[in-house]
Design an enzyme around this catalytic site. Structure first.
Site, mmCIF file in Angstrom:
data_model
loop_
_atom_site.group_PDB
_atom_site.id
_atom_site.type_symbol
_atom_site.label_atom_id
_atom_site.label_comp_id
_atom_site.label_asym_id
_atom_site.label_seq_id
_atom_site.Cartn_x
_atom_site.Cartn_y
_atom_site.Cartn_z
ATOM 1 N N ASP A 142 33.251 43.317 39.494
ATOM 2 C CA ASP A 142 33.125 42.020 40.366
ATOM 3 C C ASP A 142 33.106 42.799 41.656
ATOM 4 O O ASP A 142 33.060 43.836 41.635
ATOM 5 C CB ASP A 142 34.783 42.134 40.263
ATOM 6 C CG ASP A 142 35.510 41.200 40.865
ATOM 7 O OD1 ASP A 142 35.080 39.739 40.649
ATOM 8 O OD2 ASP A 142 37.011 40.827 41.640
ATOM 9 N N GLY A 157 25.145 33.649 46.972
ATOM 10 C CA GLY A 157 26.433 34.550 47.967
ATOM 11 C C GLY A 157 26.345 34.181 49.196
ATOM 12 O O GLY A 157 25.849 33.482 49.999
#
Length: 193
Positions: free
Chosen positions: A68, A149
């Site tokens: 993550d 991202g």
């Protein structure tokens, strides 16, 4: 050694396979027939990485790792952090997330930020965590077409280019994920010795 990387994110898979080279066989969730949307319900990067890795280990009986990653912006009290992928909403739009970040940083001079990745590795029902961090700054406009991202907004310290302006090999040498994966590799190599 065969390992499942608990992701279906093609960008992450490409990055990690590029870093690992031929040392390990990396399978995706699709490769093992896992089409489940594994919930990321923890309040920390460590917690979410752990949830995903344990899910695969318990349900598929395979050695696995999961990550993550969060963008932590100093002026925003380290937000978006664990909510980076869904900062602008559950649709997980990178464009919307970047626009929200730029809006929130408008007229703020402190642009210090860092990317932080945590990897949870489960081998034979034992968990190890590895962390990678890269410091940098958020620029005021999107630059570059590579990466994913927040990469077009993040310029690592000591570099003139954003992550999105770097080729994958250059980025992997200095990135948060690259640094965490290097620690993972070092651990795996010790296991094989």
């Amino acid at each position: 050694m065969k390992l499942v990387f608990a992701t279906n994110n093609q960008h992450k898979l490409t990055e990690v396979r590029s870093i690992l080279g031929n040392k390990f066989e990396i399978l995706s969730l699709a490769d093992i027939g896992c089409n489940d949307d594994i919930p990321e319900t923890a309040e920390t990067l460590e917690g979410n990485a752990s949830i995903k890795a344990w899910y695969v280990a318990r349900n598929y009986g395979m050695n696995c790792f999961a990550d993550d990653t969060g963008l932590e912006v100093e002026a925003l009290d380290m937000r978006p952090g664990v909510y980076s992928a869904r900062y602008a909403g559950s649709q997980k739009s990178s464009s919307d997330n970047m626009n929200k970040l730029l809006f929130e940083l408008d007229k703020i001079n402190n642009r210090k930020a860092r990317f932080r990745t945590v990897i949870s590795l489960i081998i034979d029902n034992e968990e190890k965590l590895f962390e990678g961090i890269v410091d940098g700054n958020i620029i005021s406009e999107k630059l570059g077409d590579e990466g994913f991202g927040y990469d077009p907004l993040f310029k690592p310290l000591g570099y003139e280019q954003t992550f999105a302006q770097m080729d994958i090999d250059e980025k992997n040498k200095i990135s948060h994920r690259g640094r965490a994966v290097e620690k993972l590799i070092a651990y795996l190599q010790k296991l094989e010795d």
